[in-house]
Design a protein around this motif. Sequence first.
Motif, PDB file in Angstrom:
ATOM      1  N   MET A 129      -1.576  -6.373 -19.825  1.00 13.59           N
ATOM      2  CA  MET A 129      -2.444  -6.286 -21.006  1.00 13.59           C
ATOM      3  C   MET A 129      -1.754  -5.513 -22.139  1.00 13.59           C
ATOM      4  N   HIS A 130      -1.132  -4.392 -21.825  1.00  8.57           N
ATOM      5  CA  HIS A 130      -0.522  -3.581 -22.878  1.00  8.57           C
ATOM      6  C   HIS A 130       0.642  -4.324 -23.529  1.00  8.57           C
ATOM      7  N   MET A 131       1.457  -4.991 -22.711  1.00  5.71           N
ATOM      8  CA  MET A 131       2.583  -5.726 -23.303  1.00  5.71           C
ATOM      9  C   MET A 131       2.089  -6.926 -24.109  1.00  5.71           C
ATOM     10  N   GLN A 132       1.065  -7.597 -23.627  1.00  6.65           N
ATOM     11  CA  GLN A 132       0.541  -8.745 -24.393  1.00  6.65           C
ATOM     12  C   GLN A 132      -0.095  -8.289 -25.707  1.00  6.65           C
ATOM     13  N   LYS A 133      -0.674  -7.081 -25.734  1.00  9.98           N
ATOM     14  CA  LYS A 133      -1.182  -6.548 -27.004  1.00  9.98           C
ATOM     15  C   LYS A 133      -0.011  -6.389 -27.989  1.00  9.98           C
ATOM     16  N   ALA A 134       1.106  -5.868 -27.494  1.00 14.85           N
ATOM     17  CA  ALA A 134       2.279  -5.692 -28.365  1.00 14.85           C
ATOM     18  C   ALA A 134       2.771  -7.040 -28.875  1.00 14.85           C
ATOM     19  N   LEU A 135       2.806  -8.024 -27.980  1.00 13.58           N
ATOM     20  CA  LEU A 135       3.256  -9.372 -28.365  1.00 13.58           C
ATOM     21  C   LEU A 135       2.331  -9.983 -29.412  1.00 13.58           C
ATOM     22  N   LEU A 136       1.026  -9.899 -29.141  1.00 20.09           N
ATOM     23  CA  LEU A 136       0.048 -10.500 -30.059  1.00 20.09           C
ATOM     24  C   LEU A 136       0.084  -9.804 -31.416  1.00 20.09           C
ATOM     25  N   ALA A 137       0.163  -8.470 -31.404  1.00 20.38           N
ATOM     26  CA  ALA A 137       0.209  -7.723 -32.666  1.00 20.38           C
ATOM     27  C   ALA A 137       1.436  -8.141 -33.464  1.00 20.38           C
ATOM     28  N   ASP A 138       2.530  -8.344 -32.761  1.00 18.32           N
ATOM     29  CA  ASP A 138       3.775  -8.732 -33.418  1.00 18.32           C
ATOM     30  C   ASP A 138       3.698 -10.174 -33.938  1.00 18.32           C
ATOM     31  N   MET A 139       3.286 -11.094 -33.077  1.00 17.27           N
ATOM     32  CA  MET A 139       3.302 -12.521 -33.430  1.00 17.27           C
ATOM     33  C   MET A 139       2.257 -12.879 -34.472  1.00 17.27           C
ATOM     34  N   LEU A 140       1.100 -12.196 -34.418  1.00 15.61           N
ATOM     35  CA  LEU A 140       0.029 -12.513 -35.360  1.00 15.61           C
ATOM     36  C   LEU A 140       0.068 -11.605 -36.581  1.00 15.61           C
ATOM     37  N   GLY A 141       1.111 -10.789 -36.658  1.00 14.87           N
ATOM     38  CA  GLY A 141       1.339  -9.994 -37.867  1.00 14.87           C
ATOM     39  C   GLY A 141       0.221  -9.039 -38.176  1.00 14.87           C
ATOM     40  N   GLY A 142      -0.270  -8.351 -37.155  1.00 15.59           N
ATOM     41  CA  GLY A 142      -1.330  -7.375 -37.361  1.00 15.59           C
ATOM     42  C   GLY A 142      -0.770  -6.096 -37.958  1.00 15.59           C
ATOM     43  N   LEU A 143      -1.535  -5.057 -37.770  1.00 15.19           N
ATOM     44  CA  LEU A 143      -1.182  -3.738 -38.284  1.00 15.19           C
ATOM     45  C   LEU A 143       0.278  -3.404 -37.992  1.00 15.19           C
ATOM     46  N   GLU A 144       1.001  -2.964 -39.015  1.00 12.38           N
ATOM     47  CA  GLU A 144       2.373  -2.517 -38.779  1.00 12.38           C
ATOM     48  C   GLU A 144       2.315  -1.173 -38.068  1.00 12.38           C
ATOM     49  N   LEU A 145       2.792  -1.135 -36.855  1.00 18.52           N
ATOM     50  CA  LEU A 145       2.698   0.099 -36.096  1.00 18.52           C
ATOM     51  C   LEU A 145       3.949   0.937 -36.317  1.00 18.52           C
ATOM     52  N   GLU A 154       0.841  -1.217   0.000  1.00 20.56           N
ATOM     53  CA  GLU A 154       0.000   0.000   0.000  1.00 20.56           C
ATOM     54  C   GLU A 154       0.872   1.262   0.000  1.00 20.56           C
ATOM     55  N   THR A 155       2.180   1.122   0.169  1.00 22.39           N
ATOM     56  CA  THR A 155       3.057   2.301   0.248  1.00 22.39           C
ATOM     57  C   THR A 155       3.254   2.892  -1.155  1.00 22.39           C
ATOM     58  N   PRO A 156       3.642   4.189  -1.222  1.00 24.12           N
ATOM     59  CA  PRO A 156       3.815   4.821  -2.551  1.00 24.12           C
ATOM     60  C   PRO A 156       4.875   4.137  -3.413  1.00 24.12           C
ATOM     61  N   GLN A 157       5.792   3.426  -2.781  1.00 23.51           N
ATOM     62  CA  GLN A 157       6.841   2.754  -3.568  1.00 23.51           C
ATOM     63  C   GLN A 157       6.321   1.559  -4.356  1.00 23.51           C
ATOM     64  N   SER A 158       5.182   1.034  -3.941  1.00 25.59           N
ATOM     65  CA  SER A 158       4.646  -0.166  -4.590  1.00 25.59           C
ATOM     66  C   SER A 158       4.003   0.173  -5.934  1.00 25.59           C
ATOM     67  N   VAL A 159       4.364  -0.593  -6.966  1.00 28.33           N
ATOM     68  CA  VAL A 159       3.805  -0.339  -8.308  1.00 28.33           C
ATOM     69  C   VAL A 159       3.051  -1.570  -8.811  1.00 28.33           C
ATOM     70  N   VAL A 160       2.558  -2.393  -7.890  1.00 27.08           N
ATOM     71  CA  VAL A 160       2.040  -3.711  -8.273  1.00 27.08           C
ATOM     72  C   VAL A 160       0.787  -3.649  -9.156  1.00 27.08           C
ATOM     73  N   PHE A 161      -0.034  -2.607  -8.987  1.00 27.65           N
ATOM     74  CA  PHE A 161      -1.246  -2.566  -9.819  1.00 27.65           C
ATOM     75  C   PHE A 161      -0.948  -2.010 -11.210  1.00 27.65           C
ATOM     76  N   ASP A 162       0.088  -1.173 -11.308  1.00 24.70           N
ATOM     77  CA  ASP A 162       0.556  -0.769 -12.642  1.00 24.70           C
ATOM     78  C   ASP A 162       1.133  -1.989 -13.363  1.00 24.70           C
ATOM     79  N   GLN A 163       1.841  -2.822 -12.614  1.00 22.80           N
ATOM     80  CA  GLN A 163       2.373  -4.069 -13.198  1.00 22.80           C
ATOM     81  C   GLN A 163       1.237  -4.903 -13.769  1.00 22.80           C
ATOM     82  N   ALA A 164       0.186  -5.057 -12.965  1.00 20.35           N
ATOM     83  CA  ALA A 164      -0.944  -5.889 -13.408  1.00 20.35           C
ATOM     84  C   ALA A 164      -1.565  -5.288 -14.674  1.00 20.35           C
ATOM     85  N   GLU A 165      -1.754  -3.963 -14.695  1.00 22.04           N
ATOM     86  CA  GLU A 165      -2.338  -3.334 -15.893  1.00 22.04           C
ATOM     87  C   GLU A 165      -1.440  -3.541 -17.111  1.00 22.04           C
ATOM     88  N   ASN A 166      -0.140  -3.395 -16.906  1.00 23.95           N
ATOM     89  CA  ASN A 166       0.774  -3.470 -18.048  1.00 23.95           C
ATOM     90  C   ASN A 166       0.863  -4.855 -18.671  1.00 23.95           C
TER      91      ASN A 166
END
Length: 313
Positions: A291-307, A277-289
């Motif tokens: 999804m964002h990193m897996q989107k990058a992985l999926l877009a890359d691996m499945l050859g989606g839109l070239e970003l 619960e302290t300000p140093q903890s970033v665990v919920f940002d980790q959990a959110e990220n």
Amino acid sequence: MKGKDLLSIADLNREDIPLLLSRAVELKAEGWTSSLSEKVLALVFEKPSLRTRVSFEVAMRQLGGHAIYLSPAEVGLGVRESVADVARVLSRYVDAIAARTFAHQTLEVLAQFADVPVINALSDLEHPCQALADLLTIYEKKGELEGLTLAYVGDGNNVAHSLMLASALAGINFRAASPSGYEVRDDLVRLARDYAAESGVEITCMEDPRQAVYEADIIYTDVWTSMGQEAESEKRRVAFAGYQVNGELLRLAEEDAILMHPLPAHYGEEVAEGILETPQSVVFDQAENRMHMQKALLADMLGGLELPLMKYG
Ligand code: CP
Ligand code: NVA
């Protein structure tokens, strides 16, 4: 990475890291797209999950595609049907398979027999999606990766293995403090040191958690008892008794150090009550990220839109 598997961080090279980070940053800003419309991901899980399952499902939705979740009871990998047959059948329906398994070898058999990319959604050996998402969180919080020092305190498990390899590739000094008998695997330490020789960082293993966290930029811990090890939990509580991340340990790190944990956490064991619960903890940002990193992985691996490639550093 188009069409390739991601079973281990060792499936990546140093150039993939900035590419994935820049894509994840881009996709995080962009939100919903239609780059993977007409693509379907199967999620085959032998163990429970909150973050990995939901973040993969929402990632596919946000990319315009679809995900199908298959629970442990439904598929019975290697029990109801051979792993090889599951791989061959799923390949006729879906464009990629993300699997969470006990034995890492199950993933290797899936990948061997599948005609579509297989992603490790956690095995007993590695958790590469977690480590890649964690690099994104570290980058967001610190504004850089190269030259930082990460101290991992606790079990030399799947999370620790992927984090060590990812740190070595990304140019982060990695220190692991584990009790005797629970260290990170020697062969993976050797591999990480090969990467580290190129990126110019150090990979060090020790027993003393205080030595590991001294002046570190990132303190990272994970559960003492992983999924599948529940019968050992009492023995592990004794072995890891001096390895709790608490205020006293955190004070030895840099003043602006961040505290990371992949979750789920066992409060009162590897983390003291309240420390996340302290300000140093970033665990919920980790959990959110995740999804964002897996989107990058999926877009890359499945050859989606070239970003467009945006420099992240
Ligand atoms: N960190 C992580 O993989 O969480 P789940 O087990 O809930 O997916
Ligand atoms: N080491 C933990 C990580 C959970 C995300 C486990 O394998 O259970």
